[in-house]
Design a protein around this motif. Structure first.
Motif, PDB file in Angstrom:
ATOM      1  N   LYS A 209       0.825  -1.143  -0.016  1.00 58.55           N
ATOM      2  CA  LYS A 209       0.199  -0.154  -0.042  1.00 58.55           C
ATOM      3  C   LYS A 209       0.880   1.288  -0.057  1.00 58.55           C
ATOM      4  N   GLY A 210       0.474   2.140  -0.561  1.00 60.72           N
ATOM      5  CA  GLY A 210       1.030   3.354  -0.716  1.00 60.72           C
ATOM      6  C   GLY A 210       0.616   4.441  -1.679  1.00 60.72           C
ATOM      7  N   ASP A 211       0.825   5.740  -1.641  1.00 58.18           N
ATOM      8  CA  ASP A 211       0.382   6.753  -2.681  1.00 58.18           C
ATOM      9  C   ASP A 211       1.596   7.434  -3.074  1.00 58.18           C
ATOM     10  N   LEU A 212       2.058   7.264  -4.068  1.00 55.92           N
ATOM     11  CA  LEU A 212       3.654   7.975  -4.666  1.00 55.92           C
ATOM     12  C   LEU A 212       3.618   8.800  -5.751  1.00 55.92           C
ATOM     13  N   MET A 213       4.161   9.946  -5.735  1.00 56.50           N
ATOM     14  CA  MET A 213       4.399  10.812  -6.685  1.00 56.50           C
ATOM     15  C   MET A 213       5.829  11.115  -6.976  1.00 56.50           C
ATOM     16  N   ALA A 214       6.291  11.195  -8.171  1.00 51.54           N
ATOM     17  CA  ALA A 214       7.538  11.399  -8.488  1.00 51.54           C
ATOM     18  C   ALA A 214       8.093  12.807  -7.829  1.00 51.54           C
ATOM     19  N   GLY A 215       9.303  12.602  -7.100  1.00 53.08           N
ATOM     20  CA  GLY A 215       9.787  13.858  -6.458  1.00 53.08           C
ATOM     21  C   GLY A 215       9.372  14.219  -4.892  1.00 53.08           C
ATOM     22  N   MET A 216       8.529  13.346  -4.665  1.00 51.94           N
ATOM     23  CA  MET A 216       8.101  13.330  -3.308  1.00 51.94           C
ATOM     24  C   MET A 216       8.196  12.310  -2.499  1.00 51.94           C
ATOM     25  N   ALA A 217       8.335  12.470  -0.877  1.00 53.76           N
ATOM     26  CA  ALA A 217       8.625  11.454  -0.091  1.00 53.76           C
ATOM     27  C   ALA A 217       7.230  11.158   0.497  1.00 53.76           C
ATOM     28  N   HIS A 218       7.058   9.681   0.470  1.00 54.02           N
ATOM     29  CA  HIS A 218       5.776   8.888   0.844  1.00 54.02           C
ATOM     30  C   HIS A 218       6.101   7.942   1.577  1.00 54.02           C
ATOM     31  N   ARG A 219       5.072   7.396   2.223  1.00 56.99           N
ATOM     32  CA  ARG A 219       5.136   6.080   2.868  1.00 56.99           C
ATOM     33  C   ARG A 219       4.785   5.008   2.020  1.00 56.99           C
ATOM     34  N   LEU A 220       5.516   4.024   2.193  1.00 56.13           N
ATOM     35  CA  LEU A 220       5.018   2.620   1.499  1.00 56.13           C
ATOM     36  C   LEU A 220       5.133   1.662   2.407  1.00 56.13           C
ATOM     37  N   THR A 221       3.870   0.772   2.498  1.00 54.87           N
ATOM     38  CA  THR A 221       3.895  -0.261   3.402  1.00 54.87           C
ATOM     39  C   THR A 221       3.854  -1.610   2.702  1.00 54.87           C
ATOM     40  N   ALA A 222       4.651  -2.613   3.129  1.00 49.78           N
ATOM     41  CA  ALA A 222       4.550  -3.988   2.601  1.00 49.78           C
ATOM     42  C   ALA A 222       3.903  -4.954   3.825  1.00 49.78           C
ATOM     43  N   THR A 223       2.950  -5.457   3.646  1.00 45.13           N
ATOM     44  CA  THR A 223       2.597  -6.798   4.775  1.00 45.13           C
ATOM     45  C   THR A 223       2.892  -8.050   4.169  1.00 45.13           C
ATOM     46  N   VAL A 224       3.483  -8.799   5.323  1.00 46.81           N
ATOM     47  CA  VAL A 224       3.749 -10.285   4.851  1.00 46.81           C
ATOM     48  C   VAL A 224       2.967 -11.224   5.524  1.00 46.81           C
ATOM     49  N   THR A 225       2.306 -12.061   4.895  1.00 45.33           N
ATOM     50  CA  THR A 225       1.381 -13.173   5.566  1.00 45.33           C
ATOM     51  C   THR A 225       1.678 -14.666   4.955  1.00 45.33           C
ATOM     52  N   LYS A 226       1.265 -15.543   5.571  1.00 41.16           N
ATOM     53  CA  LYS A 226       1.537 -16.942   5.225  1.00 41.16           C
ATOM     54  C   LYS A 226       0.210 -17.828   5.607  1.00 41.16           C
TER      55      LYS A 226
END
Length: 306
Positions: A209-226
């Protein structure tokens, strides 16, 4: 992209609400990390012959320096240069790649700062964004580094050296320099998969999940499940619970991201939060590496940055 986004203090926190990214997560290529690796499933996708080893419109020829762009695509920056006598590497068998980093005075640099437990991080990526390898070469007393490349598929590959000098004019500054090599044989290109928000690698499911735009700092989250359950036994890998490297489709610009949470024992996860900043819009190929039970897992993600 300038240099590695190595620590949270070098990125601005964005308050934007995260939303699900359209990602394509597909595994390809395998990596060797000084003997610690796991093969990424789907390395040999259905492929078509390419008339040129320079895929995705990459203009540089093997062994040539490119103009400095501050995104890892140059062999020289601020007087520091990555040099190597090797322009061709054999196909389908392991090979040692030797290179040297010289300083502004033209002499080999031998004093480097340790970053994530290593003095040098070395990456190999094929120009169609397949065949990723992340290695930690060894250095001889004369400053020559040796990276043990696993077997490479025919085509053009870009090789990156990521380091921080401990002395000299570049002391404390992060550098990412690169050169290209040609692997003999008929190159076969692989198209990027269609977008998807989740993937499975080695039985682990990763949702991003995240909301990224070029040239800007944002948060990106990866969730791991099994098996539908949160994974909470991630082990430290290079002093973090996950290692994330990205390459821009077309020119192979380099980006390096890290999770915010510091590793503290073998109980990381399920969420891995990164500070993310990409200088260019378009598709980026991300390689997420994490470790469980002493085994390194590598998942490939295609992410679109607006």
């Amino acid at each position: 992209m300038s240099k590695r986004s190595r620590t949270p203090r070098r990125l601005l926190m964005a308050a934007a609400t995260t939303s699900v990214l359209t990602l394509a997560l597909a595994a390809c290529g395998s990596s060797t990390d000084s003997g610690h690796s796991s093969a990424m499933p789907g390395m040999d996708h259905s492929s078509t012959p390419s008339p040129s080893a320079s895929d995705d419109g990459m203009a540089s020829m093997p062994g040539m320096d490119t103009a400095s762009t501050g995104n890892g695509l140059a062999a020289a920056q601020d007087g520091y240069r990555m040099t190597s006598p090797t322009a061709d590497v054999p196909a389908d068998r392991s090979a040692d790649y030797r290179f040297t980093v010289t300083g502004p005075a033209g002499k080999p640099v031998t004093d480097f700062t340790v970053d994530q437990t290593k003095r040098m991080h070395f990456y190999a990526i094929r120009t169609d964004l397949t065949g990723f390898q992340h290695l930690h070469p060894t250095m001889a007393k004369n400053g020559t580094w040796t990276a043990p490349l696993a077997a490479l598929r025919p085509g053009t590959w870009r090789l990156y050296a990521s380091f921080t000098p401990a002395t000299g004019s570049g002391k404390g500054k992060d550098f990412v320099l690169s050169r290209t090599v040609k692997v003999s044989g008929m190159p076969m290109t692989t198209s990027l998969p269609k977008a998807s928000g989740t993937t499975t690698v080695d039985g682990y499911t990763i949702a991003v999940k995240g909301d990224l735009m070029a040239g800007m700092a944002h948060r990106l989250t990866a969730t791991v499940t099994k098996n539908g359950k949160p994974v909470t036994d991630l082990q430290p890998y290079l002093d973090t619970y996950a290692h994330l490297t990205a390459f821009h489709q077309g020119d192979l610009a380099f980006a390096h991201l890290h999770p915010e949470t510091k590793a503290d024992g073998d109980h990381g996860g399920p969420a891995l939060t990164f500070h993310a900043e990409f200088a260019q819009s378009g598709n980026w190929r991300l390689f997420l590496q994490f470790q469980t039970g002493g085994k390194l897992h590598t998942a490939a993600l295609t992410l679109h940055v607006n």
